[in-house]
Enzyme design. Structure first.
Site, PDB file in Angstrom:
ATOM      1  N   GLY A 206       0.854  -1.283   0.156  1.00 23.45           N
ATOM      2  CA  GLY A 206       0.047   0.086  -0.030  1.00 23.45           C
ATOM      3  C   GLY A 206       0.813   1.242  -0.002  1.00 23.45           C
ATOM      4  CG  ASN A 207      -0.266   4.642  -1.502  1.00 17.93           C
ATOM      5  OD1 ASN A 207      -0.930   5.679  -0.970  1.00 17.93           O
ATOM      6  ND2 ASN A 207      -0.679   4.001  -2.680  1.00 17.93           N
ATOM      7  CG  HIS A 208       2.888   6.483   3.812  1.00 16.50           C
ATOM      8  ND1 HIS A 208       2.726   5.844   4.860  1.00 16.50           N
ATOM      9  CD2 HIS A 208       4.002   6.379   3.236  1.00 16.50           C
ATOM     10  CE1 HIS A 208       3.890   5.073   5.058  1.00 16.50           C
ATOM     11  NE2 HIS A 208       4.901   5.314   4.129  1.00 16.50           N
ATOM     12  CB  SER A 209      -2.625   8.199  -0.395  1.00 15.03           C
ATOM     13  OG  SER A 209      -3.779   8.902  -0.718  1.00 15.03           O
ATOM     14  CB  ALA A 273      -1.338   7.416  -3.904  1.00 12.85           C
TER      15      ALA A 273
END
Ligand code: PMT
Length: 399
Positions: A206-209, A273
């Site tokens: 995943g990512n930090h969005s 993102a």
């Protein structure tokens, strides 16, 4: 233009309060939803029973009634506009001074919607320097003033200070909504948040969005009158009412949702993102911990922005984002052309207070004609207004 608009009508103690009944009837006839808050003084001039019958809603006067509390904060959030008509000299003075001794003033002080006032008083009061100062204070604070009429006053004198006629207030409201809603009738698609790509039943890439930037844009498009569909990756962010939210988890789900919606959209903003890679295989069971390193094979996801760019028709404005860590401008312009977007919004992780998670961002908007708009670090909600301004400009240039 007033169909479905939520109007919070505040009525104060003035002889002109009788006109509030006609105004309510006209607003309902136009298809508006009307909720009424009145002061105790206003009840001397018009009855809550008449107004609740005309508005088909209970009329509120007190902060608490029959052991229940009137939620003044939510009233101001519910409304598209708060209209105080008539606004007496006394209420205007209290608004200017921040006094909060009744429900109407509590609603005014907590309202997040635009507030308009239609003053009503005798000419001498209207022209008094204190009233002039109070009106200036109120309008400097961003409130809107509906011009008073000139004619016969309650005192019997002829002059300035009559409340605008209900028909004129209606015209004013129609103009207000047509000016402030330039995207009325337009469909917009916005993506926001991250995507999660499963590795096994418990792990993902995943990512930090946080979704803050995309949600701010979706809300601003809705504020300007667009019908907004928000395709939202997994986040905890709340979204204001009136926006259709489609929750997705993976890049593939986001692609499917956007591909379905895009053909009927005038505006599409790809702020999510999206994962660029996804595991080739998702393990059925939790991968057991071992001593030796493991390899997860990844395959590219489909590029949603690029795919929409290939399908874009005249009359559609496509906006992409570029999140960069090096050669920012060069990479952003490359994305603008290679993905056939109309605008690219660059944000860089090298800038303090910009990118993932913050309430602020620092952006540059690039357009196809080589134009470049730079903005300093500002709240994402404010930058969303600038992005929507650029979208409107681009949309108009196409027509
Ligand atoms: O959500 P916040 O915490 O508020 O943070 C906001 C943000 C940093 C996520 C946002 O401002 C932002 O920059 N979003 C785009 C992030 C990104 O994926 O950038 P990119 O340069 O990798 O991608 C370029 C563009 O292609 C983006 O419009 C992206 O949505 C799109 N894309 C990317 C991959 C993919 N498979 N499909 C896409 O459509």
């Amino acid at each position: 233009m007033l169909q479905g608009k939520k109007i919070l009508l505040g009525i104060t103690g003035s002889i002109a309060a009788y006109k509030a009944a006609t105004l309510t009837r006209l607003l309902i006839k136009e298809g508006a939803e009307v909720k009424i808050v009145m002061t105790n003084a206003a009840k001397e001039f018009v009855t809550p029973l008449s107004l609740s019958t005309l508005s088909k809603q209970p009329v509120l006067t007190d902060l608490s009634e029959n052991d229940s509390w009137a939620n003044h904060v939510m009233l101001g959030r519910w409304a598209d506009i708060m209209l105080i008509a008539p606004a007496s000299c006394n209420t205007i003075a209290k608004m200017a001074g921040g006094i909060c001794d009744n429900l109407l003033l509590a609603v005014y002080l907590s309202a997040t919607c635009p507030v308009a006032i239609a003053p009503a008083m005798d000419e001498d009061m209207w022209l008094h320097s204190t009233t002039r100062n109070n009106l200036k204070k109120i309008s400097d604070a961003g409130n809107l003033l509906i011009p008073v009429g000139n004619g016969e006053l309650a005192s019997g004198l002829i002059g300035e200070g009559r409340m605008a006629e209900p028909e004129d207030i209606l015209k004013w409201l129609n103009l207000f909504f047509s000016d402030s809603q330039p995207l009325h009738g337009k469909n917009a698609l916005v993506t926001a948040g991250p995507t999660f790509e499963a590795i096994d039943p418990v792990r993902f890439i995943g990512n930090h969005s946080s979704g803050k930037m995309g949600v701010a844009i979706a809300e601003e498009l809705a504020n300007r009158g667009a019908n907004v569909t928000l395709v939202l990756g997994p986040t905890n962010i709340s979204v204001k009412q009136g926006i259709q939210v489609l929750s997705v988890t993976t890049a593939a789900e986001m692609y499917e949702a956007c591909d379905l919606i895009f053909p009927t959209c005038h505006i599409a903003v790809m702020c999510a993102a999206v994962a660029d890679y996804t595991p080739v295989q998702v393990a059925d069971q939790k991968i057991k911990k071992k001593e030796e390193p493991i390899t997860v094979s990844l395959t590219p996801t489909r590029d949603i922005l690029k795919s929409l760019g290939q399908k874009k028709k005249l009359g559609q404005v496509l906006v992409g984002f570029a999140l960069e860590t090096q050669n920012e401008k060069e990479n952003a312009i490359k994305k603008l052309t290679s993905k056939n977007a109309d605008l690219i919004v660059l944000n860089s992780l090298n800038d303090k207070g910009a990118g993932f998670g913050y309430d602020t961002n620092k952006i540059t908007i690039f357009d196809k004609a080589g134009g470049e708009l730079n903005f300093d670090t500002r709240p994402k909600k404010e930058l969303a207004k600038e992005i929507v301004n650029s979208i409107i400009h681009t949309l108009h240039a196409q027509i």
